[in-house]
Design a protein around this motif. Sequence first.
Motif, PDB file in Angstrom:
ATOM      1  N   ASN A   1      42.369  43.839  47.517  1.00  0.00           N
ATOM      2  CA  ASN A   1      42.910  42.904  48.009  1.00  0.00           C
ATOM      3  C   ASN A   1      43.948  43.352  49.100  1.00  0.00           C
TER       4      ASN A   1
ATOM      5  N   ARG B   1      53.050  41.348  48.347  1.00  0.00           N
ATOM      6  CA  ARG B   1      52.319  39.928  48.056  1.00  0.00           C
ATOM      7  C   ARG B   1      50.887  40.166  47.975  1.00  0.00           C
ATOM      8  N   SER B   2      50.358  41.100  48.807  1.00  0.00           N
ATOM      9  CA  SER B   2      49.054  41.112  48.660  1.00  0.00           C
ATOM     10  C   SER B   2      48.158  41.763  47.399  1.00  0.00           C
ATOM     11  N   GLN B   3      49.248  42.395  46.814  1.00  0.00           N
ATOM     12  CA  GLN B   3      48.588  43.375  45.695  1.00  0.00           C
ATOM     13  C   GLN B   3      48.773  42.544  44.390  1.00  0.00           C
ATOM     14  N   PHE B   4      50.249  41.878  44.361  1.00  0.00           N
ATOM     15  CA  PHE B   4      50.660  41.275  42.982  1.00  0.00           C
ATOM     16  C   PHE B   4      50.269  39.825  42.897  1.00  0.00           C
ATOM     17  N   GLY B   5      50.129  39.028  43.968  1.00  0.00           N
ATOM     18  CA  GLY B   5      50.001  37.647  43.894  1.00  0.00           C
ATOM     19  C   GLY B   5      48.487  37.511  44.022  1.00  0.00           C
ATOM     20  N   LEU B   6      48.351  36.191  43.201  1.00  0.00           N
ATOM     21  CA  LEU B   6      46.682  35.818  43.643  1.00  0.00           C
ATOM     22  C   LEU B   6      46.793  34.352  43.768  1.00  0.00           C
TER      23      LEU B   6
ATOM     24  N   ALA C   1      40.766  36.862  47.547  1.00  0.00           N
ATOM     25  CA  ALA C   1      41.483  37.807  46.485  1.00  0.00           C
ATOM     26  C   ALA C   1      40.641  37.930  45.170  1.00  0.00           C
TER      27      ALA C   1
ATOM     28  N   ALA D   1      40.855  39.306  41.165  1.00  0.00           N
ATOM     29  CA  ALA D   1      41.793  39.707  40.047  1.00  0.00           C
ATOM     30  C   ALA D   1      41.530  41.191  39.881  1.00  0.00           C
TER      31      ALA D   1
ATOM     32  N   THR E   1      47.256  42.015  39.674  1.00  0.00           N
ATOM     33  CA  THR E   1      47.473  40.542  39.592  1.00  0.00           C
ATOM     34  C   THR E   1      47.874  39.917  38.201  1.00  0.00           C
ATOM     35  N   GLU E   2      47.563  40.799  37.287  1.00  0.00           N
ATOM     36  CA  GLU E   2      47.776  40.080  36.023  1.00  0.00           C
ATOM     37  C   GLU E   2      49.002  40.530  35.316  1.00  0.00           C
TER      38      GLU E   2
END
Length: 234
Positions: free
Chosen positions: A46, A175-180, A186, A188, A192-193
């Motif tokens: 992502n 944000r690009s790594q942890f949000g979905l 993007a 999973a 993101t989990e």
Amino acid sequence: MKLDILVFGAHADDAEIGMAGTIAKHTAAGFKVGMCDLTRAEMSSNGTVELREQEAQQAAAVLGAEVRSNLGLPDRGLYITEGHLAAVTAEIRRYAPSMVFAPYWEDRHPDHIACSKLVEEAVFNAKLRKYMPDKPAIPEPGLYFYFINDLGRTDLIVDVTAQYPLKEQALSCYRSQFGLAPGEDAVATPLTEGYIERVRSRDMLLGQRRLIPYAEGFAGKVPYTVDLFDAARK
Ligand SMILES: [Zn+2]
């Protein structure tokens, strides 16, 4: 510029996951801390390289880092080659830090393991005056390893309770790594989990044996030396 502490990661966000609180604690106390990412994380599922670079600079500003560099080594190609070793050694010599940090030597992500080994070898080379003699050798910095995915032997812990809000703020820059967000291009991934929640739980656990609310843990390969006279006088 001389730095007190230089923190290496394979990807932007590694250093924050492992030790954002320790970075913030030391910059607030007046120490000069630098961060260096070995790759641009171009293989990440992502986000784009440009977005990750912006996020990395934002996070570094939150933590008060003096400098955040990127060596542009290949993501998923962090082999110990002469060129990679020279690039990391040159970065260490450039800032002559007293302490260097690298990812812990066991981790589910092979790049974190590769980064760990590469930095360890570069720290060793940095003091060899006949290695790359065009860049002056420096006294060997102390080397400690921080945790990203796997939790290992913990030789030191740092109380980062007061810095914990800053750590979460730095992590949320990615944000690009942890949000979905729905509708984004993007997929999973483990990040993101509930990843930030897992990091928080881990840092609570690391403080457990000393009854510290939040701590970051570090491993070392040589014993930490103390002056026992001070301890005995207390
Ligand atoms: Zn990483």
